[in-house]
Design a protein around this motif. Sequence first.
Motif, short mmCIF file in Angstrom:
data_model
loop_
_atom_site.label_atom_id
_atom_site.label_comp_id
_atom_site.label_asym_id
_atom_site.label_seq_id
_atom_site.Cartn_x
_atom_site.Cartn_y
_atom_site.Cartn_z
N VAL A 173 4.26 2.02 -4.90
CA VAL A 173 3.84 0.21 -4.17
C VAL A 173 3.34 0.57 -2.51
O VAL A 173 2.11 0.61 -2.34
CB VAL A 173 4.81 -0.31 -4.07
CG1 VAL A 173 4.55 -2.36 -3.35
CG2 VAL A 173 5.59 -0.94 -5.49
N MET A 174 4.11 1.06 -2.06
CA MET A 174 3.66 1.62 -0.81
C MET A 174 4.37 3.17 -0.60
O MET A 174 5.67 3.68 -1.52
CB MET A 174 4.20 0.93 0.41
CG MET A 174 3.34 -1.07 0.49
SD MET A 174 4.73 -1.45 2.26
CE MET A 174 2.98 -2.50 2.21
N ASP A 175 4.42 3.62 0.19
CA ASP A 175 4.73 4.50 0.64
C ASP A 175 6.20 4.47 1.13
O ASP A 175 6.57 3.53 1.83
CB ASP A 175 4.99 5.86 1.69
CG ASP A 175 4.57 5.28 3.14
OD1 ASP A 175 5.27 5.44 4.30
OD2 ASP A 175 3.45 4.74 3.40
N SER A 176 7.57 5.39 0.66
CA SER A 176 8.91 5.25 1.12
C SER A 176 8.59 4.84 2.53
O SER A 176 10.11 3.82 2.58
CB SER A 176 9.80 6.16 0.53
OG SER A 176 9.23 7.92 1.58
N THR A 177 8.79 4.98 3.08
CA THR A 177 9.03 5.43 4.76
C THR A 177 8.91 3.51 4.58
O THR A 177 8.92 2.80 5.86
CB THR A 177 7.55 5.26 5.89
OG1 THR A 177 7.87 6.90 5.57
CG2 THR A 177 7.72 5.73 7.52
N ALA A 178 7.57 3.29 4.18
CA ALA A 178 7.31 1.73 4.53
C ALA A 178 8.12 0.22 3.94
O ALA A 178 8.20 -0.78 3.96
CB ALA A 178 5.79 1.85 4.37
N ILE A 179 8.58 1.26 2.66
CA ILE A 179 9.69 0.57 2.26
C ILE A 179 10.41 0.19 2.82
O ILE A 179 11.64 -0.86 3.40
CB ILE A 179 9.86 1.20 0.50
CG1 ILE A 179 8.87 0.43 -0.08
CG2 ILE A 179 11.00 0.25 -0.62
CD1 ILE A 179 7.87 -0.37 -0.94
N SER A 180 11.53 1.37 3.35
CA SER A 180 12.92 0.85 3.98
C SER A 180 13.07 0.67 5.48
O SER A 180 13.67 0.29 5.44
CB SER A 180 13.14 2.70 4.12
OG SER A 180 12.55 4.11 3.62
N MET A 181 11.56 0.77 5.93
CA MET A 181 11.13 -0.15 6.69
C MET A 181 11.28 -1.41 7.02
O MET A 181 11.88 -2.32 7.56
CB MET A 181 9.67 0.44 7.51
CG MET A 181 9.94 -0.27 9.37
SD MET A 181 9.05 0.62 10.30
CE MET A 181 8.98 -0.40 11.67
N CYS A 182 11.01 -2.02 5.93
CA CYS A 182 10.91 -3.94 5.67
C CYS A 182 12.24 -3.64 5.06
O CYS A 182 13.08 -4.43 5.27
CB CYS A 182 10.33 -3.58 4.73
SG CYS A 182 8.37 -3.89 4.60
#
Length: 241
Positions: free
Chosen positions: A196-205
């Motif tokens: 969906v998105m990279d894991s950094t982006a998902i964790s930040m959300c």
Amino acid sequence: MVDTKYKRILLKLSGEALMGKQQFGIDGETVKYIAEEIKKVHELGVNIGVVVGGGNIFRGVSESAKGMDRVSADYMGMLATVINSLALQNALENIGVPTRVQTAIEMREIAEPFIRRRAMRHFEKNRVVIFGAGTGNPYFTTDTAATLRASEINAEVVLKATKVDGIYDADPVKDKDAKKFDEITYLDVLNKGLKVMDSTAISMCMDNKIPIIVFDLYGKDNILNIVLGKQIGTLVEEEHA
Ligand code: UDP
């Protein structure tokens, strides 16, 4: 005044979104279409931040794989996002939508530097703010830039525009039995390795409790309908209690 579900959104467009049916570059008609979709939401008084990718022009990871220094390649990728930001700015202003481009790497002759408080002021004046040059740092993606800017401007949601109408448990292009999720949690996206998105982006959300809606950019009125609260695409958020 129409009552909208969201008052401030962050729209993430991949670079590929701008190339339409071409293999690379920017397709004028496609950018015009995107600008018109944004205008419909702007007319409702919704604050809109946009982060555009650069993959249609340059992708750092693939070039570094071909032997180029990763950091240089990533800077080239960030510059590509500025080119796309200017294309979108132009298309929006051609149809009467006021905009500002702010870049994470200073290039004052071209655009404003990213200054959060100034971006907020632009929203007060009903301008669409396009954030270029990613996060300004190599080793990141524009998806992460989108979640970072969304957090900074207190956006209520990240709208991740794609070519498919949501998140599936398998690639819907390759697997006709692939099942679409209406809702999914951040952790499931990470644990199932869904692209969906990279894991950094998902964790930040996840950490900042910003929901993500993955939707089909080419579905007419999709952005408008999402803002009005209709169920479109796949919603990624925390598990309901
Ligand atoms: N990039 C980077 N730092 C950032 C954002 C982007 O180094 O904060 C570089 C990276 O090389 C990336 C390229 O810019 O491959 C284009 O961004 P991305 O691949 O995220 O664009 P999209 O896939 O959305 O078109």
